[in-house]
Scaffold this motif. Structure first.
Motif: not given
Length: 378
Positions: A214-219, A248-260, A262-265
């Motif tokens: 996500w970090e790469a794509l958002l940049k 683990r996969w799904n909770r990791g998804f939520f952790q990323c969603l929480k952090f990113f 506001t930037e996903l737009k």
């Protein structure tokens, strides 16, 4: 009519992500100039580490250096790796997370690109060559196709179909739209300078591969997908390990969603696929319950159908049919058609359980105060 049908076909293929082949041009990098380091995070992997290292040494495209990051293993992982002639570096203490182990290993990389590979994953001998051949000047990362190392137990059979569906449909479609939601952490190629600069492996998530993607794509960076670059990962043989991994996969998804969130737009296509996964995960159990209820109504008799709403039966049936055709097509190419037909029916039976595990992960991530730890399970 023929023109309309052709246009309709093009639109469907376009939506499913089937790209026309792109001719090589000056944008492709010179292959001989690219040096690669393989980075293998490992904790108590004495049973698998040797096979992983040997598969890297057999590659048609040479790996300049193989580095094993020993996260303070208590078994013979360190000794086995050293005996195979690779560099082994040991963390100061057990980090407890794959991302932290990778973060420690970054300092030892001197090549322009590096490969992330799990200590229990083996790669087909032309896999790295296939990744390198896809590299372009703007490419930050390239990932390949994942299959289970062994397909014996019920859960390994289910996972084999999940991979066939996920990589042949979802990842292919995401690649077409330039928004792959996750570069597989078990086998992927990255540009070293970018990864060192973003320092994403220190991010507090159990899905470090998704966070980095996500970090790469958002940049605004480019990520490629090469289906013919095959790797074979060790997948859960039991329900306990399967459940741990999916949580683990799904909770990791939520952790990323929480952090990113506001930037996903800034990346609309990525935002679409992320929220699509989120909402489809939430409503999937409801759809399955409606479908089962209406199927029961159907078998009760024609008179009951008049009062029932059977719209969800064709919806679910259509999804199953599309997945089946995709699985058959890809399994034929990979020469595993016979086993995949049987495994597909196990996959259909198990799918509602995955939906419930998504809900469990959602509830745990929202309400649980206990931090999710990186738990591999084997």
């Amino acid at each position: 009519m023929r023109v309309m049908f052709k246009k309709f076909k093009e639109i469907i293929l376009f939506l499913l992500g089937f790209k026309p082949k792109i001719k090589e041009d000056d944008n492709l990098l010179e292959r001989k100039e690219i040096e690669i380091t393989a980075l293998i995070p490992a904790y108590n992997e004495e049973k698998d580490i040797a096979d992983t290292i040997i598969s890297l040494k057999k590659q048609t495209y040479p790996v300049k250096e193989i580095i094993v990051i020993d996260d303070c293993s208590t078994d013979k992982t360190h000794e086995i790796a050293e005996n195979l002639g690779v560099k082994v570096v040991k963390t100061l203490q057990n980090t407890g997370r794959k991302g932290e182990a990778l973060n420690f290993g970054l300092q030892f990389i001197k090549t322009e690109y590096f490969l992330i590979i799990d200590a229990d994953t083996i790669v087909e001998e032309r896999a790295i060559e296939a990744l390198v051949n896809q590299l372009q000047k703007k490419t930050i990362s390239v990932c390949g196709f994942v299959l289970p190392k062994t397909i014996k137990t019920f859960w390994e059979r289910v996972r084999s179909i999940q991979y066939l569906v996920s990589f042949s449909l979802y990842k292919n479609t995401q690649f077409y739209w330039g928004a792959i939601t996750v570069v597989s952490g078990c086998f992927s190629l990255w540009k070293t300078s970018f990864v060192k600069a973003v320092n994403i492996f220190s991010f507090p998530t159990v899905a470090e591969d998704m966070a980095l993607t996500w970090e790469a794509l958002l940049k605004g960076e480019s990520i490629d997908f090469v289906p013919k670059a095959l790797c074979f990962a060790k997948d859960p043989p039991t329900w306990k390990i399967y459940r741990q991994q999916l949580l683990r996969w799904n909770r990791g998804f939520f952790q990323c969603l929480k952090f990113f969130r506001t930037e996903l737009k800034r990346k609309p296509t990525l935002m679409f696929f992320v929220w699509w996964y989120f909402f489809s995960g939430l409503i999937s159990p409801i759809l399955w319950l409606l479908g089962i209820n209406e199927f029961i109504t159907l078998v009760q008799g024609y008179s009951s159908i008049i009062y029932g709403n059977i719209i969800w039966i064709p919806v679910i049936f259509t999804e199953i049919l599309i997945n089946f055709l995709l699985v058959i097509s890809m399994a034929y190419k990979l020469k595993c058609l016979k086993g995949s037909i049987l495994n597909f029916f196990l996959f259909v039976i198990e799918s509602p359980l995955d939906s419930l595990l998504f809900w469990e992960a959602t509830i745990r991530e929202i309400f649980s105060k206990q931090r999710m730890v990186w738990e591999k399970g084997h």
